[in-house]
Enzyme design. Structure first.
Site, short mmCIF file in Angstrom:
data_model
loop_
_atom_site.label_atom_id
_atom_site.label_comp_id
_atom_site.label_asym_id
_atom_site.label_seq_id
_atom_site.Cartn_x
_atom_site.Cartn_y
_atom_site.Cartn_z
CG LEU A 139 8.55 17.24 -41.72
CD1 LEU A 139 7.58 16.27 -41.06
CD2 LEU A 139 9.23 18.10 -40.68
CG ASP A 140 15.79 17.54 -42.30
OD1 ASP A 140 15.76 17.83 -43.51
OD2 ASP A 140 16.32 18.27 -41.43
N PRO A 141 14.45 13.31 -42.99
CG PRO A 141 15.63 11.98 -44.52
CD PRO A 141 15.49 13.41 -44.04
CB ALA A 151 11.95 15.73 -38.85
#
Length: 305
Positions: free
Chosen positions: A48-50, A52
């Site tokens: 997961l992107d930071p 997100a």
């Protein structure tokens, strides 16, 4: 001279449904959870992107053998698309590179969304962990280099309109592996003629695992018995039919033998394909059930010493 004593890690098996906070990378979240549980072996199941938040299943010990299934699984997200502003990263972490007026109706939004349902082609973003010549795309992007990227096929199984209060558009997306929701948001903005970036992104489902039962890092760290928060290894395998074996067949299965399941087996499903295999209530691993009830071992659970 003070001797450094290496901490002994525990053999911990199970799955933690972590609610990843904003601002933390998936790997950093894994390291923190691993430290709390004092686990020897751990891995996550898709980054997961930071920026997100949401469901990040963490696998410990024997569960790591089955984490690939979640990497391949469909995922569901709640997202807020900020129309009118395009950023260089496609999300709130980047810098604005274009701003346009937003004058769109719900009807226009619904018409645009219809074009992105089903199989589509998507160009991966420059700010991603994909690599070329051993170097991540985001490293090139930070140097001001833009590479040609080939569009890749992905599938948007569900793209639901939730709410629109200009310039914020809320959506629910279920998609195949490899789909970039940031790119989907940007592409919807392009279709509407105003550009867009993601303002928020929250993952709420991975395969059969849902947000129900998620726990935050703070709650994990504060819990008196954090190991009790782990789901069993077979939580990753709930979509597979069950095969239940007698003690003798279980012994042979764990030795890696192909088995002809006749009347000796306790329970055998009708359909062929991947199955989860048990003796009594103990998970032995996964197997492939072939024609004529032939069971071939696939991934086995190591016996505890």
């Amino acid at each position: 001279m003070k001797q450094h004593i290496k901490k002994v890690r525990d053999l911990v098996d199970g799955v933690l449904l972590l609610d990843k906070p904003v601002g933390l990378s998936s790997n950093d979240a894994l390291i923190k959870a691993k430290r709390v549980l004092n686990a020897k072996k751990a891995g996550h199941t898709g980054t997961l992107d930071p920026f997100a938040t949401g469901l990040l299943p963490l696998c410990f010990g024997e569960a790591t053998k089955f984490s690939q299934d979640l990497l391949e699984a469909d995922k569901t997200y709640e997202t807020t698309v900020h129309l009118g502003i395009t950023t260089n990263t496609g999300d709130t972490e980047g810098e604005a590179i274009d701003t346009r007026p937003v004058d769109v109706t719900v009807e226009q939004i619904q018409a645009a969304l219809a074009k992105f349902r089903g199989p589509i082609l998507q160009v991966p973003p420059m700010y991603s962990a994909l690599k070329r010549d051993g170097k991540a795309y985001y490293e090139y992007a930070r140097e001001g280099i833009t590479l040609e990227r080939e569009a890749r096929p992905v599938t948007i199984h569900k793209l639901e309109f939730i709410a629109y209060e200009a310039p914020m558009l809320k959506l629910l997306v279920t998609c195949s592996k490899g789909t970039y929701i940031r790119v989907l948001g940007e592409d919807i903005g392009k279709e509407l003629g105003c550009g867009a970036h993601l303002n928020a992104l929250r993952r709420v489902q991975v395969g059969a695992l849902t947000a129900e039962g998620m726990i935050t890092l703070e709650a994990l760290q504060a819990h008196a018995e954090p190991l009790s928060l782990l789901a069993p290894v077979d939580a990753l395998l709930s979509s597979f039919p069950e095969v239940r074996l007698t003690e003798e067949l279980a012994r042979r299965f764990l030795q890696g033998q192909r088995l002809a399941l006749g009347k000796e087996a306790v329970e055998v499903p009708q359909e062929q394909g991947r199955v989860r295999v048990y003796h009594d209530s103990k998970l032995l691993g996964t197997g492939i059930l072939h024609e004529y009830a032939i069971l071939a071992p696939e991934r086995l659970i190591a016996a505890k010493q």
